[in-house]
Design a protein around this motif. Structure first.
Motif, PDB file in Angstrom:
ATOM      1  N   THR A 371       0.840  -1.196   0.000  1.00 31.95           N
ATOM      2  CA  THR A 371       0.000   0.000   0.000  1.00 31.95           C
ATOM      3  C   THR A 371       0.880   1.253   0.000  1.00 31.95           C
ATOM      4  O   THR A 371       2.070   1.199   0.328  1.00 31.95           O
ATOM      5  N   SER A 372       0.253   2.355  -0.335  1.00 34.08           N
ATOM      6  CA  SER A 372       0.936   3.648  -0.318  1.00 34.08           C
ATOM      7  C   SER A 372       1.523   3.913   1.073  1.00 34.08           C
ATOM      8  O   SER A 372       2.658   4.388   1.208  1.00 34.08           O
ATOM      9  N   ALA A 373       0.756   3.577   2.104  1.00 32.92           N
ATOM     10  CA  ALA A 373       1.218   3.806   3.480  1.00 32.92           C
ATOM     11  C   ALA A 373       2.440   2.952   3.799  1.00 32.92           C
ATOM     12  O   ALA A 373       3.395   3.426   4.441  1.00 32.92           O
ATOM     13  N   GLU A 374       2.446   1.699   3.336  1.00 33.81           N
ATOM     14  CA  GLU A 374       3.602   0.835   3.587  1.00 33.81           C
ATOM     15  C   GLU A 374       4.845   1.382   2.888  1.00 33.81           C
ATOM     16  O   GLU A 374       5.960   1.344   3.437  1.00 33.81           O
ATOM     17  N   CYS A 375       4.643   1.894   1.672  1.00 32.95           N
ATOM     18  CA  CYS A 375       5.776   2.456   0.931  1.00 32.95           C
ATOM     19  C   CYS A 375       6.295   3.714   1.621  1.00 32.95           C
ATOM     20  O   CYS A 375       7.508   3.907   1.754  1.00 32.95           O
ATOM     21  N   ALA A 376       5.380   4.546   2.072  1.00 31.35           N
ATOM     22  CA  ALA A 376       5.781   5.774   2.774  1.00 31.35           C
ATOM     23  C   ALA A 376       6.559   5.427   4.045  1.00 31.35           C
ATOM     24  O   ALA A 376       7.567   6.073   4.372  1.00 31.35           O
ATOM     25  N   ALA A 377       6.115   4.396   4.736  1.00 30.92           N
ATOM     26  CA  ALA A 377       6.786   3.990   5.970  1.00 30.92           C
ATOM     27  C   ALA A 377       8.227   3.570   5.691  1.00 30.92           C
ATOM     28  O   ALA A 377       9.137   3.896   6.462  1.00 30.92           O
ATOM     29  N   ALA A 378       8.445   2.863   4.582  1.00 34.16           N
ATOM     30  CA  ALA A 378       9.807   2.420   4.247  1.00 34.16           C
ATOM     31  C   ALA A 378      10.700   3.617   3.946  1.00 34.16           C
ATOM     32  O   ALA A 378      11.880   3.639   4.310  1.00 34.16           O
ATOM     33  N   LEU A 379      10.150   4.625   3.268  1.00 35.42           N
ATOM     34  CA  LEU A 379      10.927   5.829   2.951  1.00 35.42           C
ATOM     35  C   LEU A 379      11.249   6.605   4.226  1.00 35.42           C
ATOM     36  O   LEU A 379      12.375   7.066   4.431  1.00 35.42           O
ATOM     37  N   THR A 380      10.249   6.723   5.086  1.00 36.38           N
ATOM     38  CA  THR A 380      10.441   7.443   6.347  1.00 36.38           C
ATOM     39  C   THR A 380      11.482   6.742   7.212  1.00 36.38           C
ATOM     40  O   THR A 380      12.361   7.383   7.798  1.00 36.38           O
ATOM     41  N   ALA A 381      11.383   5.418   7.270  1.00 36.89           N
ATOM     42  CA  ALA A 381      12.323   4.651   8.092  1.00 36.89           C
ATOM     43  C   ALA A 381      13.759   4.881   7.642  1.00 36.89           C
ATOM     44  O   ALA A 381      14.690   4.841   8.450  1.00 36.89           O
ATOM     45  N   ALA A 382      13.940   5.116   6.323  1.00 35.05           N
ATOM     46  CA  ALA A 382      15.295   5.334   5.802  1.00 35.05           C
ATOM     47  C   ALA A 382      15.699   6.804   5.896  1.00 35.05           C
ATOM     48  O   ALA A 382      16.800   7.170   5.477  1.00 35.05           O
ATOM     49  N   GLY A 383      14.809   7.649   6.386  1.00 31.42           N
ATOM     50  CA  GLY A 383      15.121   9.068   6.520  1.00 31.42           C
ATOM     51  C   GLY A 383      15.150   9.800   5.185  1.00 31.42           C
ATOM     52  O   GLY A 383      15.813  10.836   5.063  1.00 31.42           O
ATOM     53  N   LEU A 384      14.451   9.261   4.185  1.00 27.19           N
ATOM     54  CA  LEU A 384      14.455   9.900   2.863  1.00 27.19           C
ATOM     55  C   LEU A 384      13.297  10.887   2.733  1.00 27.19           C
ATOM     56  O   LEU A 384      12.146  10.518   2.963  1.00 27.19           O
ATOM     57  N   PRO A 385      13.575  12.136   2.363  1.00 22.60           N
ATOM     58  CA  PRO A 385      12.479  13.075   2.112  1.00 22.60           C
ATOM     59  C   PRO A 385      11.783  12.722   0.794  1.00 22.60           C
ATOM     60  O   PRO A 385      12.458  12.402  -0.184  1.00 22.60           O
ATOM     61  N   PHE A 386      10.457  12.734   0.801  1.00 20.00           N
ATOM     62  CA  PHE A 386       9.744  12.363  -0.434  1.00 20.00           C
ATOM     63  C   PHE A 386       8.506  13.223  -0.594  1.00 20.00           C
ATOM     64  O   PHE A 386       8.028  13.842   0.358  1.00 20.00           O
ATOM     65  N   GLU A 387       7.996  13.260  -1.821  1.00 22.65           N
ATOM     66  CA  GLU A 387       6.722  13.923  -2.104  1.00 22.65           C
ATOM     67  C   GLU A 387       5.704  12.869  -2.487  1.00 22.65           C
ATOM     68  O   GLU A 387       6.058  11.858  -3.102  1.00 22.65           O
ATOM     69  N   THR A 388       4.466  13.110  -2.150  1.00 23.14           N
ATOM     70  CA  THR A 388       3.383  12.205  -2.541  1.00 23.14           C
ATOM     71  C   THR A 388       2.466  12.969  -3.495  1.00 23.14           C
ATOM     72  O   THR A 388       1.978  14.044  -3.146  1.00 23.14           O
ATOM     73  N   LEU A 389       2.278  12.431  -4.691  1.00 23.03           N
ATOM     74  CA  LEU A 389       1.556  13.164  -5.731  1.00 23.03           C
ATOM     75  C   LEU A 389       0.487  12.292  -6.382  1.00 23.03           C
ATOM     76  O   LEU A 389       0.674  11.077  -6.509  1.00 23.03           O
TER      77      LEU A 389
END
Ligand SMILES: [Fe+2]
Length: 569
Positions: A371-389
């Motif tokens: 899911t989008s939330a699972e993907c966001a969690a993986a990015l956050t866990a790695a400390g990567l700044p991201f945009e959701t569009l």
């Protein structure tokens, strides 16, 4: 009714089929992160059960892709090689000469093992012959009600090549060729002769290299090593090229006299090596084309199904499609042993249980999704700044970045089953850039310069790019690019003017299709360069795998579902 199919040695995999439809299928390597994982596919089974939303108790039948008690000829082949080579004998003893025997014997424990790991169940367990599993993996999911079938691999229990016919829900083998006469083993032995590693699946490299060479050794290989032997027959002379010795990089005096010394792994690739690759490739193609011609004549069928590892040879497949008399050809995209897990399930469903055909394989997106939330969690866990569009912003932005030269890690939806990334776990880039192949091979994927890269295109553009309406959603065929298009797509056109395209349908992968359309809007080209999303390891499976690959390598951006991360300079 739930059926579980299993492949357990080399490219281990599991497939779950429910009432004749594939619910889930995946290779164990994607979970274990060990390329060509060999061993019981615990994690793939766990994933398949979870995706189906069932427990092992709900599974009615389990099919294994191997009959461990058929060992006669294969043991004889191994024993003969051992006798001829004392060092190898010692190596085998050191590693446990019984290794192979033990893994066959262990298959008898699989029913108990499944229950111990996944809980009690009264499933019925079936040991199925290897080549009929390959054959079932192609015919029973093909669009054909009747077809001729050809399966070719290194070896199954002892069969290396099988001819069969399919009618409705029935599959009837007509002839088997057994070891040491094996097209796959011939090609693997040449792979090792050229200093690559058959156990790493390096056979791909020979096909890539072949495009650069001339078949100067064709006469030797086609008269002394791999020869035709009557209708539907061929022979491999293992006094000249022995697969078991080649495994240990040992070769006969005769082949060294004819081809020169074998290449060492770290040796520069020379014209001679390219010519050997080109010769072996051509001999393989010509032998298979003759077998296919014989099969057409003997069966009178209009449709052909192919499977088995040799059917990964997309250059050979292209010639079969162009030159054989068959009107239609279906090639199982998971042609290797992983696909036998799918074949085992369908062999049970149709051949053993006599259920009618209802299913047709239109895509290979049978793996896990997130899911989008699972993907966001993986990015956050790695400390990567991201945009959701939303897609109407994200897709044009990605297309623009690609057109400006970016290499993007593209992750969406369910992971592909089989070795090809088909737009869900892919690196994408601009096919118009002359430097892109080298850039991707050397800087991102860290592999040989000669490895070809392939395009994805909207299927509607096929006739424009190739001069005829070629459809291949699975990237299994190499065909010629229309002359006037070649200069426009230098990154994905091979030296000989060919390419191995994936035609993308709006129906089966709407989001990837839309991305291709966005890129066309900017560039005028309805195609993207597409290569698998991995660096020296199995194709990424989870968001965490994708993030880790992004952090460890140097491509420009990561798109993971609706999130985008752009690498900061
Ligand atoms: Fe096989």
């Amino acid at each position: 009714m739930y059926l579980l199919g299993l492949t357990t040695l080399g490219d281990s995999a599991a497939t779950i089929v429910c009432d004749g439809e594939v619910v889930a299928a995946a290779e164990e390597e994607r979970f274990s992160r060990v390329k060509h994982h060999s061993g019981f596919p615990y994690e793939a089974v766990a994933y398949c059960l979870e995706e189906a939303g069932i427990g092992i108790a709900d599974v009615d039948h389990v099919g294994l892709y191997w009959k461990p008690w058929i060992v006669g000829r294969k043991l004889a082949q191994t024993a003969k090689s051992l006798v001829t080579d004392r060092d190898m004998f010692k190596a085998r003893v050191d590693r446990g000469v019984s290794g192979v025997g033990a893994s066959y014997a262990s298959m008898l424990t699989f029913p108990a093992l499944l229950r111990r790991r996944f809980g009690p169940s009264d499933f019925k367990f079936h040991y199925l012959e290897h080549h009929p599993c390959h054959a079932a993996s192609a015919f029973f999911v093909s669009p054909f009600d009747r077809a001729a079938i050809l399966t070719m691999d290194g070896t199954g229990e002892e069969t290396t090549t099988m001819f069969a016919t399919g009618r409705g829900n029935r599959l009837t083998p007509s002839k088997r060729i057994k070891v040491p006469h094996s097209l796959g083993q011939f090609y693997s032995a040449i792979t090792n002769f050229l200093g690559f590693d058959m156990f790493q699946g390096d056979e791909w490299k020979i096909m890539g290299l072949a495009a650069y060479g001339k078949p100067e050794y064709y006469d030797f290989l086609s008269t002394r090593v791999l020869t035709l032997d009557g209708p539907l027959g061929f022979r491999v002379d293992n006094r000249v090229l022995d697969h078991h010795l080649a495994k240990h990089y040992q070769f006969s005096d005769e082949i060294v006299r004819a081809l020169g010394p074998p290449r060492q792994a770290d040796e520069e690739i020379s014209e001679r090596h390219q010519n050997i690759a080109a010769s072996a490739q051509r001999v393989l193609e010509d032998v298979v084309l003759q077998l296919v011609a014989d099969l057409a004549e003997q069966t009178g069928e209009e449709n052909l199904c192919l499977a088995g590892g040799v059917a990964f040879n997309s250059v050979m497949n292209g010639r079969i499609i162009r030159e054989s008399s068959f009107d239609h050809v279906f090639i199982q995209p998971v042609a290797g042993d992983a696909g036998c897990s799918l074949g085992a399930a369908y062999l049970l469903y149709h051949q053993k249980l006599d259920r009618p055909r209802t299913y047709r394989m239109r895509h290979a997106y049978f793996g896990p999704s997130f899911t989008s939330a699972e993907c966001a969690a993986a990015l956050t866990a790695a400390g990567l700044p991201f945009e959701t569009l939303p897609d109407d912003e994200l897709l044009p932005r990605v297309a623009r970045m690609v057109a400006d030269g970016a290499i993007i890690g593209w992750f969406q939806g369910r992971m592909e089953f089989g070795p090809r990334a088909l737009g869900n776990r892919s690196f994408i880039a601009d096919p118009r850039r002359t430097d892109m192949r080298e850039l991707l091979n050397k800087k991102v994927k860290l592999r040989e310069w000669f490895r070809p890269l392939a395009p994805s295109l909207v299927e509607e553009a096929s006739a424009e790019l190739f001069g005829w309406d070629h459809r291949d959603p699975f990237m299994v065929t190499v065909i010629d690019v229309a002359e006037e298009q070649r200069a426009l797509l230098p990154a994905i056109v091979h030296v000989d003017g060919s390419a191995r395209p994936q035609t993308v349908s709006r129906e089966t992968n709407p989001r990837y299709w839309q991305l291709l359309r966005e890129f066309e809007r900017l560039s005028g080209v309805p195609a993207l360069l597409n290569t698998s999303f991995n660096v020296q390891e199995p194709i990424v499976c989870t968001p965490a795998n994708a993030v880790r690959t992004f952090l460890a390598s140097n491509f420009d951006a990561l798109v993971i579902e609706d999130h985008i991360v752009v690498r900061q300079p």
